[in-house]
Design a protein around this motif. Structure first.
Motif, PDB file in Angstrom:
ATOM      1  N   ILE A 291       0.840  -1.214   0.275  1.00 55.45           N
ATOM      2  CA  ILE A 291      -0.032  -0.130   0.099  1.00 55.45           C
ATOM      3  C   ILE A 291       0.721   1.181   0.017  1.00 55.45           C
ATOM      4  O   ILE A 291       0.615   2.383  -0.723  1.00 55.45           O
ATOM      5  CB  ILE A 291      -1.055  -0.039   1.235  1.00 55.45           C
TER       6      ILE A 291
ATOM      7  N   LYS B  47      -5.789   0.415  -3.062  1.00 49.43           N
ATOM      8  CA  LYS B  47      -5.271   0.633  -1.874  1.00 49.43           C
ATOM      9  C   LYS B  47      -6.153   0.472  -0.766  1.00 49.43           C
ATOM     10  O   LYS B  47      -6.093   0.163   0.239  1.00 49.43           O
ATOM     11  CB  LYS B  47      -4.982   2.354  -1.804  1.00 49.43           C
TER      12      LYS B  47
ATOM     13  N   ALA C 282      -5.925  -1.757   2.424  1.00 47.85           N
ATOM     14  CA  ALA C 282      -6.111  -1.303   3.742  1.00 47.85           C
ATOM     15  C   ALA C 282      -7.307  -2.081   4.517  1.00 47.85           C
ATOM     16  O   ALA C 282      -6.937  -2.178   5.816  1.00 47.85           O
ATOM     17  CB  ALA C 282      -6.779   0.278   3.731  1.00 47.85           C
TER      18      ALA C 282
ATOM     19  N   HIS D  36      -6.757  -4.015   8.194  1.00 46.70           N
ATOM     20  CA  HIS D  36      -7.710  -3.855   9.306  1.00 46.70           C
ATOM     21  C   HIS D  36      -8.188  -5.083   9.773  1.00 46.70           C
ATOM     22  O   HIS D  36      -8.184  -5.388  11.059  1.00 46.70           O
ATOM     23  CB  HIS D  36      -8.625  -2.883   8.817  1.00 46.70           C
TER      24      HIS D  36
ATOM     25  N   ALA E  92      -4.423   1.224  11.492  1.00 50.41           N
ATOM     26  CA  ALA E  92      -5.387   0.505  10.342  1.00 50.41           C
ATOM     27  C   ALA E  92      -6.561   1.044  10.135  1.00 50.41           C
ATOM     28  O   ALA E  92      -6.992   1.150   8.855  1.00 50.41           O
ATOM     29  CB  ALA E  92      -5.245  -1.049  10.719  1.00 50.41           C
TER      30      ALA E  92
ATOM     31  N   LEU F 172      -6.194   4.314   8.320  1.00 48.10           N
ATOM     32  CA  LEU F 172      -5.784   4.202   7.128  1.00 48.10           C
ATOM     33  C   LEU F 172      -6.923   3.824   6.301  1.00 48.10           C
ATOM     34  O   LEU F 172      -7.191   4.297   5.231  1.00 48.10           O
ATOM     35  CB  LEU F 172      -4.643   3.086   6.906  1.00 48.10           C
ATOM     36  N   GLN F 173      -7.787   2.861   6.596  1.00 47.83           N
ATOM     37  CA  GLN F 173      -8.985   2.618   5.946  1.00 47.83           C
ATOM     38  C   GLN F 173     -10.013   3.532   5.488  1.00 47.83           C
ATOM     39  O   GLN F 173     -10.383   3.719   4.512  1.00 47.83           O
ATOM     40  CB  GLN F 173      -9.576   1.346   6.569  1.00 47.83           C
TER      41      GLN F 173
ATOM     42  N   GLU G 174      -8.520   6.149   3.080  1.00 52.25           N
ATOM     43  CA  GLU G 174      -8.768   5.682   1.826  1.00 52.25           C
ATOM     44  C   GLU G 174     -10.171   5.357   1.215  1.00 52.25           C
ATOM     45  O   GLU G 174     -10.381   5.708   0.093  1.00 52.25           O
ATOM     46  CB  GLU G 174      -8.155   4.232   1.648  1.00 52.25           C
TER      47      GLU G 174
END
Length: 246
Positions: free
Chosen positions: A13, A50, A54, A58, A72, A75-76, A79
């Motif tokens: 990623i 991505k 992600a 997670h 995580a 990040l998710q 994105e």
């Protein structure tokens, strides 16, 4: 969970994000709808990939909880937001044939650019923090060895520094916003001493002063040496420095 596979996901990623960031500036160079549509489709494809990675990251760390799960999740979330912003632009680009649709496109692009201003920083930070957490898991999990005592001691000292810094920040905040609170907490402690109680618990100071944040203020004053602090019977107790002897 395979830690090395998780590390590979984070590396992947990170690679895709670098590619995304190389493509995004072209947005400012696209002079017509067709070239803009091609670019947005490219960015959307990267964003989809991505987001998929992600989400996988997670899922892998969700059961661990703590900081790594939080990184995580962030990040998710970011994105997903980027994918949504790109899809908003794509839906408008599908039919730009009048003034109203052109204004909607301009607004959507503005929202996309505004979001991107902090998106790159946030994603990069999440990736770096995840990488650091994963390296720690690899180090700890290698042959189920424990961390050397010297490293554990350094980590503990770092945590202590962070805790003390937070205490100083809270004390400074109270000094700035409610300077009288600090004075009232000191006076409450002094009144307890005058009654013969040398070491006083925070809840007693709170009751005497009427300041709910008395514990925070006491901790901050202890840190800078105004008062003394110790543990008695599993409770933290305080006294003004130089006031009486045990």
């Amino acid at each position: 969970m395979n830690i090395n596979e998780l590390k590979n996901l984070v590396n992947e990623i990170e690679r895709l994000h670098r590619k995304f960031e190389q493509e995004f500036p072209k947005l400012y160079e696209s002079g017509d709808v067709e070239s803009l549509q091609t670019l947005i489709k490219t960015l959307h494809a990267l964003a989809e990939e991505k987001l998929s990675i992600a989400s996988a990251i997670h899922r892998e760390v969700a059961f661990i909880g703590g900081d790594i799960e939080s990184y995580a999740r962030d990040l998710q979330k970011n994105e997903h937001q980027m994918k949504f912003r790109l899809e908003e632009v794509l839906s408008i680009l599908a039919k730009v044939d009048d003034y109203e649709s052109r204004m909607r496109l301009k607004t959507a692009l503005s929202r996309l650019v505004h979001f991107h201003r902090f998106y790159d920083y946030t994603i990069t930070q999440s990736i770096q923090k995840l990488s650091s957490e994963i390296e720690g898991l690899i180090f700890i999990g290698e042959k189920e060895k424990k961390l050397p005592t010297s490293i554990m001691e350094k980590l503990r000292k770092i945590e202590d520094i962070e805790d003390n810094l937070n205490l100083l920040i809270k004390l400074t905040y109270h000094l700035y916003t409610h300077p009288s609170w600090v004075h009232k907490v000191e006076e409450a402690l002094r009144r307890w001493h005058s009654r013969g109680l040398l070491w006083v618990e925070a809840r007693n100071v709170e009751k005497e002063s009427g300041i709910k944040e008395a514990a925070q203020i006491l901790e901050g004053l202890a840190l800078i040496g105004i008062i003394e602090k110790r543990y008695r019977g599993g409770e933290v107790v305080y006294k003004l420095r130089g006031f009486g002897k045990d």
